[in-house]
Scaffold this motif. Sequence first.
Motif, PDB file in Angstrom:
ATOM      1  N   ASN A  92      34.703 112.334 -10.982  1.00 11.68           N
ATOM      2  CA  ASN A  92      33.095 111.800 -11.222  1.00 11.68           C
ATOM      3  C   ASN A  92      33.217 110.806 -12.211  1.00 11.68           C
ATOM      4  N   ARG A  93      32.674 109.445 -12.062  1.00 15.81           N
ATOM      5  CA  ARG A  93      32.696 108.291 -13.205  1.00 15.81           C
ATOM      6  C   ARG A  93      31.420 108.174 -13.750  1.00 15.81           C
ATOM      7  N   MET A  94      31.655 107.752 -15.133  1.00 17.23           N
ATOM      8  CA  MET A  94      30.688 107.244 -15.879  1.00 17.23           C
ATOM      9  C   MET A  94      31.172 105.907 -16.048  1.00 17.23           C
ATOM     10  N   GLY A  95      30.566 104.855 -15.733  1.00 13.80           N
ATOM     11  CA  GLY A  95      30.533 103.351 -16.138  1.00 13.80           C
ATOM     12  C   GLY A  95      29.860 103.039 -17.254  1.00 13.80           C
ATOM     13  N   MET A  96      29.853 101.724 -17.324  1.00 15.54           N
ATOM     14  CA  MET A  96      29.150 101.223 -18.556  1.00 15.54           C
ATOM     15  C   MET A  96      27.583 101.055 -18.494  1.00 15.54           C
ATOM     16  N   GLY A  97      27.192 101.288 -17.380  1.00 14.73           N
ATOM     17  CA  GLY A  97      25.805 101.480 -17.369  1.00 14.73           C
ATOM     18  C   GLY A  97      25.000 100.199 -16.459  1.00 14.73           C
ATOM     19  N   GLY A  98      25.624  99.399 -16.165  1.00 20.03           N
ATOM     20  CA  GLY A  98      25.296  97.901 -15.656  1.00 20.03           C
ATOM     21  C   GLY A  98      25.179  98.086 -14.182  1.00 20.03           C
ATOM     22  N   GLY A  99      25.762  99.125 -13.514  1.00 15.99           N
ATOM     23  CA  GLY A  99      25.920  99.447 -12.163  1.00 15.99           C
ATOM     24  C   GLY A  99      26.454  98.238 -11.231  1.00 15.99           C
ATOM     25  N   PHE A 100      27.241  97.412 -12.031  1.00 15.87           N
ATOM     26  CA  PHE A 100      28.051  96.336 -11.180  1.00 15.87           C
ATOM     27  C   PHE A 100      28.973  96.749 -10.075  1.00 15.87           C
ATOM     28  N   TYR A 101      29.906  97.792 -10.260  1.00 18.16           N
ATOM     29  CA  TYR A 101      30.576  98.345  -9.060  1.00 18.16           C
ATOM     30  C   TYR A 101      29.635  99.199  -8.105  1.00 18.16           C
ATOM     31  N   ASP A 102      28.643  99.864  -8.539  1.00 19.82           N
ATOM     32  CA  ASP A 102      28.071 100.521  -7.556  1.00 19.82           C
ATOM     33  C   ASP A 102      27.274  99.891  -6.749  1.00 19.82           C
ATOM     34  N   ARG A 103      26.621  98.704  -7.259  1.00 23.77           N
ATOM     35  CA  ARG A 103      25.884  97.711  -6.505  1.00 23.77           C
ATOM     36  C   ARG A 103      26.939  96.934  -5.446  1.00 23.77           C
ATOM     37  N   PRO A 141      31.862 107.231  -4.564  1.00 22.51           N
ATOM     38  CA  PRO A 141      32.935 107.972  -5.082  1.00 22.51           C
ATOM     39  C   PRO A 141      34.298 107.248  -5.384  1.00 22.51           C
ATOM     40  N   LEU A 142      35.087 107.763  -6.238  1.00 26.82           N
ATOM     41  CA  LEU A 142      36.585 107.406  -6.385  1.00 26.82           C
ATOM     42  C   LEU A 142      37.395 108.375  -5.707  1.00 26.82           C
ATOM     43  N   SER A 143      38.530 107.710  -5.244  1.00 23.85           N
ATOM     44  CA  SER A 143      39.631 108.339  -4.606  1.00 23.85           C
ATOM     45  C   SER A 143      40.387 109.189  -5.720  1.00 23.85           C
ATOM     46  N   ALA A 144      40.418 108.787  -6.845  1.00 24.50           N
ATOM     47  CA  ALA A 144      41.146 109.315  -7.991  1.00 24.50           C
ATOM     48  C   ALA A 144      40.789 108.824  -9.354  1.00 24.50           C
ATOM     49  N   VAL A 145      40.902 109.462 -10.399  1.00 29.62           N
ATOM     50  CA  VAL A 145      40.959 108.841 -11.756  1.00 29.62           C
ATOM     51  C   VAL A 145      42.563 108.871 -12.219  1.00 29.62           C
ATOM     52  N   VAL A 146      42.878 108.066 -12.760  1.00 32.95           N
ATOM     53  CA  VAL A 146      44.314 108.098 -13.470  1.00 32.95           C
ATOM     54  C   VAL A 146      44.215 107.644 -14.851  1.00 32.95           C
ATOM     55  N   SER A 147      44.801 108.795 -15.575  1.00 34.82           N
ATOM     56  CA  SER A 147      44.919 108.278 -16.934  1.00 34.82           C
ATOM     57  C   SER A 147      46.311 108.218 -17.560  1.00 34.82           C
ATOM     58  N   ASP A 148      46.474 108.188 -18.676  1.00 37.59           N
ATOM     59  CA  ASP A 148      47.830 107.876 -19.494  1.00 37.59           C
ATOM     60  C   ASP A 148      48.640 109.465 -19.385  1.00 37.59           C
ATOM     61  N   LEU A 149      47.903 110.347 -19.182  1.00 41.22           N
ATOM     62  CA  LEU A 149      48.543 111.763 -19.040  1.00 41.22           C
ATOM     63  C   LEU A 149      48.470 112.402 -17.817  1.00 41.22           C
ATOM     64  N   VAL A 192      46.749 112.568 -13.421  1.00 37.23           N
ATOM     65  CA  VAL A 192      45.836 112.098 -12.000  1.00 37.23           C
ATOM     66  C   VAL A 192      44.694 113.198 -11.801  1.00 37.23           C
ATOM     67  N   VAL A 193      43.586 112.793 -11.440  1.00 34.80           N
ATOM     68  CA  VAL A 193      42.603 113.636 -11.308  1.00 34.80           C
ATOM     69  C   VAL A 193      42.123 113.290  -9.802  1.00 34.80           C
ATOM     70  N   ARG A 194      41.890 114.270  -8.821  1.00 32.14           N
ATOM     71  CA  ARG A 194      41.244 113.946  -7.797  1.00 32.14           C
ATOM     72  C   ARG A 194      39.919 114.889  -7.592  1.00 32.14           C
ATOM     73  N   ALA A 195      39.008 114.633  -6.663  1.00 28.56           N
ATOM     74  CA  ALA A 195      37.930 115.359  -6.409  1.00 28.56           C
ATOM     75  C   ALA A 195      38.450 116.560  -5.869  1.00 28.56           C
ATOM     76  N   GLY A 196      38.177 117.802  -6.587  1.00 30.74           N
ATOM     77  CA  GLY A 196      38.302 119.154  -6.243  1.00 30.74           C
ATOM     78  C   GLY A 196      39.537 119.873  -6.825  1.00 30.74           C
ATOM     79  N   LYS A 197      40.497 118.906  -7.449  1.00 28.98           N
ATOM     80  CA  LYS A 197      41.584 119.537  -8.082  1.00 28.98           C
ATOM     81  C   LYS A 197      42.242 118.501  -9.157  1.00 28.98           C
ATOM     82  N   LYS A 198      43.224 118.878  -9.833  1.00 24.46           N
ATOM     83  CA  LYS A 198      43.708 118.152 -10.848  1.00 24.46           C
ATOM     84  C   LYS A 198      45.201 118.336 -10.762  1.00 24.46           C
ATOM     85  N   LYS A 199      45.917 117.003 -10.889  1.00 24.27           N
ATOM     86  CA  LYS A 199      47.276 117.067 -10.932  1.00 24.27           C
ATOM     87  C   LYS A 199      47.818 116.592 -12.106  1.00 24.27           C
ATOM     88  N   SER A 200      49.018 116.873 -12.713  1.00 21.39           N
ATOM     89  CA  SER A 200      49.243 116.586 -13.825  1.00 21.39           C
ATOM     90  C   SER A 200      50.599 115.781 -13.658  1.00 21.39           C
TER      91      SER A 200
END
Length: 208
Positions: A144-155, A190-198, A200-208
């Motif tokens: 799940n994603r928290m954006g900047m609050g402007g809703g640009f992508y959601d719109r 909804p996002l397919s995934a969130v990728v960080s420097d450490l 990948v997180v997907r809905a329902g599971k976490k991969k390192s």
Amino acid sequence: MDSLHHPEAKRALRLKLRRKRFELSKQEQRQAARRLCQQLKHLPEIQRARRISLYLPVNGEIDPTPLLSWFRQRNVDVYLPVLRPLSDNSLWFVAYHANTPMVKNRFGIPEPDTRFAAHRRNRLPAWALDTLIVPLVGFDAQANRMGMGGGFYDRSLAFMRRPGPAPSLVGVAHAFQQVESLPVEPWDVPLSAVVSDLGVVRAGKKKS
């Protein structure tokens, strides 16, 4: 984390996470960007994309632009989000290459010049993109994603909540931007995934 349904709690968390990004040194940012891009190169949504949108980082956002030369080698067409003129905070996705004329928008973010963006041949509708790499302020283990609050992508991506062609949506962030859980709002795309420097997180599971 039910309290995050309250605007004040959400605003406080957004501020705290943005402050942590600001505190990173340039070297820490470069290292994080390098690790992020290594993770992204192995992501199926990135590997198979021929038309991709990314963003130019500001305010401590993690930097996906080291991927640009890799995309060019693979003949991937790259697009940038542009604030659509005279609109309700929605975006165009405009071609980004060596000759794209750039200006700063009202938030101080570099983006393709409006006159360039206004030509239809220089942009794609969002549904025609394969993958969008999008920034975020916070994320959780369910992607799940928290954006900047402007809703640009959601719109701009509201069509993704209905049947039909749609791109993959990949959020990117520093690993410390992960929080325990975030509320899902009815308008969230909804996002397919969130990728960080450490990892990948997907809905329902976490991969390192």
